[in-house]
Scaffold this motif. Structure first.
Motif, short mmCIF file in Angstrom:
data_model
loop_
_atom_site.label_atom_id
_atom_site.label_comp_id
_atom_site.label_asym_id
_atom_site.label_seq_id
_atom_site.Cartn_x
_atom_site.Cartn_y
_atom_site.Cartn_z
N MET A 6 -6.90 -9.87 28.27
CA MET A 6 -6.24 -9.35 26.72
C MET A 6 -6.61 -7.88 26.81
O MET A 6 -8.11 -7.31 26.91
N LEU A 7 -6.02 -7.32 25.72
CA LEU A 7 -6.19 -5.85 25.05
C LEU A 7 -6.32 -5.79 23.80
O LEU A 7 -4.59 -6.29 23.57
N GLU A 8 -7.44 -5.13 22.93
CA GLU A 8 -7.62 -4.71 21.48
C GLU A 8 -7.36 -3.14 21.49
O GLU A 8 -7.62 -2.23 22.52
N ARG A 9 -6.30 -3.11 20.15
CA ARG A 9 -6.38 -1.78 20.42
C ARG A 9 -7.11 -1.49 19.29
O ARG A 9 -6.76 -1.87 18.23
N THR A 10 -7.28 -0.20 18.40
CA THR A 10 -8.08 0.59 17.57
C THR A 10 -7.53 2.18 17.53
O THR A 10 -7.85 2.63 18.24
N PRO A 11 -6.68 2.10 17.02
CA PRO A 11 -6.05 3.07 16.67
C PRO A 11 -6.66 4.26 15.75
O PRO A 11 -6.50 4.22 14.48
N VAL B 119 -8.63 1.49 23.88
CA VAL B 119 -8.15 0.58 23.63
C VAL B 119 -9.61 -0.87 24.75
O VAL B 119 -9.93 0.15 24.96
N THR B 120 -10.11 -2.26 23.92
CA THR B 120 -10.48 -2.45 25.11
C THR B 120 -9.97 -3.08 25.93
O THR B 120 -9.03 -4.24 25.46
N PHE B 121 -10.54 -3.55 27.31
CA PHE B 121 -10.51 -4.60 27.83
C PHE B 121 -10.63 -5.46 28.04
O PHE B 121 -12.55 -5.61 28.41
N VAL B 122 -10.71 -7.05 28.10
CA VAL B 122 -11.34 -8.11 27.56
C VAL B 122 -11.16 -9.21 28.97
O VAL B 122 -9.87 -9.18 29.10
N LEU B 123 -12.80 -9.05 29.44
CA LEU B 123 -11.45 -10.89 30.32
C LEU B 123 -13.10 -11.60 30.11
O LEU B 123 -13.45 -11.38 29.18
N PRO B 124 -12.24 -13.03 30.57
CA PRO B 124 -13.39 -14.22 30.17
C PRO B 124 -14.47 -13.60 31.17
O PRO B 124 -15.17 -12.89 32.11
N ALA C 284 -11.26 5.25 25.14
CA ALA C 284 -10.38 6.90 24.28
C ALA C 284 -9.47 7.08 25.62
O ALA C 284 -9.48 7.48 26.05
N LEU C 285 -8.03 6.84 24.56
CA LEU C 285 -6.81 7.26 25.19
C LEU C 285 -5.86 8.55 24.37
O LEU C 285 -6.03 7.86 23.12
N PRO C 286 -5.85 9.22 24.83
CA PRO C 286 -4.78 10.08 23.96
C PRO C 286 -3.37 9.28 22.68
O PRO C 286 -3.26 7.90 23.52
#
Length: 91
Positions: free
Chosen positions: A1-6, A13-18, A55-57
């Motif tokens: 799952m990907l969570e984004r905070t602009p 971008v937070t990469f999430v796995l079980p 953190a990505l552009p």
């Protein structure tokens, strides 16, 4: 799952796995870290999942995959797109 905070000039971008699927250490590797394993290793969160934030552009597109123990590469099934063997995300 990907969570984004602009944010103003970037997107976190937070990469999430079980917690245990797959077992063992997992890192996210992609064009944003020169495909270097271990640079962004997922760590346990309070909710029981594992995650890492990068953190990505802003307004950019990136290819990535996950690398687990035993040289097991896999994609994020929740990514917006696939680019050959890689997952793709847009910020």
């Amino acid at each position: 799952m990907l969570e984004r905070t602009p944010l103003k000039d970037r997107t976190e971008v937070t990469f999430v796995l079980p917690a245990d699927t797959p077992p063992g250490p997992v890192s996210v590797v992609g064009d944003f870290n020169d495909w270097q394993p271990g640079v962004h290793q997922l760590v346990p969160r309070k909710d029981g999942n594992r995650a890492v934030t990068v953190a990505l552009p802003a307004a950019s597109t990136h290819s990535f995959r996950y690398l687990a123990a035993g040289d097991y590469w896999f994609n994020d099934e929740n990514a917006e797109a696939q680019d050959g063997a890689n997952s793709r995300l847009h910020t």
